[in-house]
Design an enzyme around this catalytic site. Structure first.
Site, PDB file in Angstrom:
ATOM      1  N   HIS A   1      50.397  38.505  26.510  1.00 56.21           N
ATOM      2  CA  HIS A   1      51.154  37.485  25.781  1.00 56.21           C
ATOM      3  C   HIS A   1      50.759  37.604  24.310  1.00 56.21           C
ATOM      4  CE1 HIS A   1      51.139  35.319  29.871  1.00 56.21           C
ATOM      5  NE2 HIS A   1      52.332  35.859  29.684  1.00 56.21           N
TER       6      HIS A   1
ATOM      7  N   GLU B   1      48.276  35.146  22.254  1.00 57.44           N
ATOM      8  CA  GLU B   1      46.961  34.817  22.793  1.00 57.44           C
ATOM      9  C   GLU B   1      45.963  35.753  22.118  1.00 57.44           C
ATOM     10  OE1 GLU B   1      47.311  34.802  27.067  1.00 57.44           O
ATOM     11  OE2 GLU B   1      48.910  33.301  27.018  1.00 57.44           O
TER      12      GLU B   1
ATOM     13  N   HIS C   1      43.347  36.826  28.461  1.00 60.41           N
ATOM     14  CA  HIS C   1      44.312  35.769  28.130  1.00 60.41           C
ATOM     15  C   HIS C   1      43.610  34.573  27.501  1.00 60.41           C
ATOM     16  CE1 HIS C   1      47.997  37.198  30.303  1.00 60.41           C
ATOM     17  NE2 HIS C   1      47.079  37.951  30.897  1.00 60.41           N
TER      18      HIS C   1
ATOM     19  N   GLU D   1      40.744  34.035  31.448  1.00 56.09           N
ATOM     20  CA  GLU D   1      41.575  33.017  30.775  1.00 56.09           C
ATOM     21  C   GLU D   1      40.630  32.054  30.072  1.00 56.09           C
ATOM     22  OE1 GLU D   1      45.451  31.620  30.009  1.00 56.09           O
ATOM     23  OE2 GLU D   1      45.232  32.693  31.908  1.00 56.09           O
TER      24      GLU D   1
END
Length: 319
Positions: free
Chosen positions: A21, A24, A116, A178
């Site tokens: 993404h 990010e 992420h 994450e």
């Protein structure tokens, strides 16, 4: 309950991806750094390859251009005939599949670590696929032990579909890091440093495994997906309220029946109507507004993970 897809062989082909993404930023800047200077990813038995997964989205600092890249790695998408009208991320998914896959093949990379960020107050979250890989669970345990200040949580994301569709599913084994909270398009030094430390620890664990280290059995708490909770909407599909102040930033904390979860714009509270305590994740995640997803519910369970035996001397000598 457990799977061991590597059949007890050394991991020689490892890839670290960032920018799946494009907004990010921790993974974006780490991969860009390692593309210039990959020494942190090198170990005696292997060298991990850094890959910027979605360069077009990175260039415009957006999550994706046409289609969420981290939802594009299905067999249907990867194996369908290319057309001039294919979304950019569909084309890029096929390129990545050729680079580190093909998915579900003997030629695929041994391990993929995908980086992420989240805007939610998740801390350091280690995300597993729906199946239990003994190797990946031991990796998660090692990351928790080596980075005690991060309070890493392990989140098992269960898919309602039969096939995993994230980038980390292209390799034979994978894990998603994450980290948050970090706003989209922003780079925080603390989150960047935490992610860097986790990646370095992951490389160290793979090296230990390759060199013949055995890892004992252990018990570990994990959070397991239950369901998603959507925002309240008006009849025409607009937001009717937002996350309640008492729930905001309470990721991974117990949510009990009767607790407020939404504050409607008319001032009313919406209460959680479940019949048991759950643990919310991705509360008020900015990327999920397009899906009207307010948070995900999980249960906290303890699993017993069997020992990860040492590689045979023949396998380690072959390195």
């Amino acid at each position: 309950m457990y799977s061991s897809p590597m059949s007890q062989k050394p991991l020689r082909r490892v890839v670290v991806t960032g920018g799946t993404h494009g907004n990010e930023m921790s993974g974006v800047y780490l991969v860009q750094h390692w593309l210039q200077d990959p020494r942190e990813l090198q170990r005696p038995s292997f060298s991990a390859m850094p890959v910027l997964a979605n360069p077009e989205a990175v260039a415009t600092c957006c999550r994706y251009i046409d289609y969420d890249l981290n939802r594009a790695f299905t067999s249907t998408i990867l194996n369908s005939k290319a057309t001039p009208d294919d979304p950019y991320e569909v084309r890029r998914a096929r390129e990545l599949n050729q680079l580190v896959g093909p998915k579900s093949s003997d030629q695929a990379f041994d391990f993929l670590l995908d980086l992420h960020n989240t805007t939610a107050n998740m801390g350091a979250c280690l995300i597993l696929e729906s199946s239990y890989s003994i190797f990946t669970l031991h990796l998660c345990h090692y990351l928790k032990l080596q980075n005690p200040d991060l309070s890493c949580c392990v989140f098992q994301y269960l898919f309602s579909r039969k096939e995993s569709l994230g980038l980390d599913s292209v390799a034979k084994n994978g894990l998603t890091l994450e980290l948050g909270p970090q706003p989209q398009g922003v780079l925080r030094a603390d989150i960047y440093s935490q992610m860097r430390a986790l990646v370095i620890s992951a490389m160290d664990f793979i090296e230990l495994f390759n060199q013949g280290t055995a890892f004992p059995a252990f018990d570990m708490e994990i959070y397991k997906t239950l369901d998603r909770v959507n925002f309240p909407l008006t009849e025409d599909g607009a937001l009717a309220g937002t996350i309640h102040p008492q729930l905001q930033d309470q990721d991974l904390e117990p949510l009990k029946p009767g607790a407020p979860i939404f504050k409607l714009f008319n001032g009313e509270d919406v209460l959680y109507e479940g019949d048991s305590t759950v643990f919310p994740l991705f509360i008020n995640e900015a990327a999920y507004y397009e899906k009207h997803l307010a948070f995900m519910k999980s249960e906290k369970i303890t699993i017993s993970v069997p020992a990860l035996s040492a590689l045979t001397s023949a396998s380690t000598l072959a390195l």
